[in-house]
Motif scaffolding. Sequence first.
Motif, PDB file in Angstrom:
ATOM      1  N   TYR A  38      80.679  26.963 -35.756  1.00 61.43           N
ATOM      2  CA  TYR A  38      80.542  26.875 -37.213  1.00 61.43           C
ATOM      3  C   TYR A  38      79.092  26.720 -37.667  1.00 61.43           C
ATOM      4  N   LYS A  39      78.233  26.193 -36.813  1.00 59.14           N
ATOM      5  CA  LYS A  39      76.798  26.190 -37.125  1.00 59.14           C
ATOM      6  C   LYS A  39      76.318  27.644 -37.207  1.00 59.14           C
ATOM      7  N   TRP A  40      76.777  28.475 -36.264  1.00 56.65           N
ATOM      8  CA  TRP A  40      76.454  29.896 -36.268  1.00 56.65           C
ATOM      9  C   TRP A  40      77.095  30.575 -37.476  1.00 56.65           C
ATOM     10  N   TYR A  41      78.397  30.362 -37.679  1.00 54.67           N
ATOM     11  CA  TYR A  41      79.149  31.011 -38.758  1.00 54.67           C
ATOM     12  C   TYR A  41      78.537  30.699 -40.115  1.00 54.67           C
ATOM     13  N   ASP A  42      78.212  29.434 -40.330  1.00 56.63           N
ATOM     14  CA  ASP A  42      77.717  28.999 -41.637  1.00 56.63           C
ATOM     15  C   ASP A  42      76.380  29.637 -42.018  1.00 56.63           C
ATOM     16  N   LYS A  43      75.616  30.135 -41.032  1.00 58.38           N
ATOM     17  CA  LYS A  43      74.368  30.853 -41.327  1.00 58.38           C
ATOM     18  C   LYS A  43      74.638  32.160 -42.074  1.00 58.38           C
ATOM     19  N   PHE A  44      75.864  32.671 -41.961  1.00 54.57           N
ATOM     20  CA  PHE A  44      76.221  33.932 -42.593  1.00 54.57           C
ATOM     21  C   PHE A  44      76.852  33.753 -43.971  1.00 54.57           C
TER      22      PHE A  44
END
Length: 177
Positions: A129-135
């Motif tokens: 979700y750290k990765w996902y939230d960047k999008f």
Amino acid sequence: MKAVLTPIDETTQLTVGKSYPVRCAKMKDGSLIPILGKKHADPELGVVGEHYHIDGRFFLPKSVTEKYQIDDEGRTNVILCADEVDIDWNCIVELVVKQKKCVRLTTGVNPPSREATSIWAHLKGLKYYKWYDKFLGKEVNENICPHLGTKMIEHDGVLVCPLHNLKACKKAKIIIK
């Protein structure tokens, strides 16, 4: 002369029950696993080796769906290793094109829950979700995922990337939670 099959891609509108020429990974055990997307690595998600994702929209025998942990919606977190040095059971021997029957219109990863309770799932979820939230809020042009340029699939009125499950509002064309 044998006809050459041209495989479908993510932009092909599929019909359940119809067969299509599909790119498949031939595995060490002889299984032919449908794949989608480009070969890639995801170091930001902790996956540094190049791999393909399983396309769960197509029929596979029960023994294969169990081995590769493919659920009833065609989702799995198992990836197929494309690195030649990898000797795991899920390492690809070669890529081929085979006719496969479409059994569902959904596929992709099974992301961890944001509310995961086990330590392992929680840590995995934090990274995802750290990765996902960047999008979040990023624009989606022509239904193309901003991560790897994969064609997003419409499901329940939402655009979904079949690789890593990024979701976009169909009307606003931006990535959403």
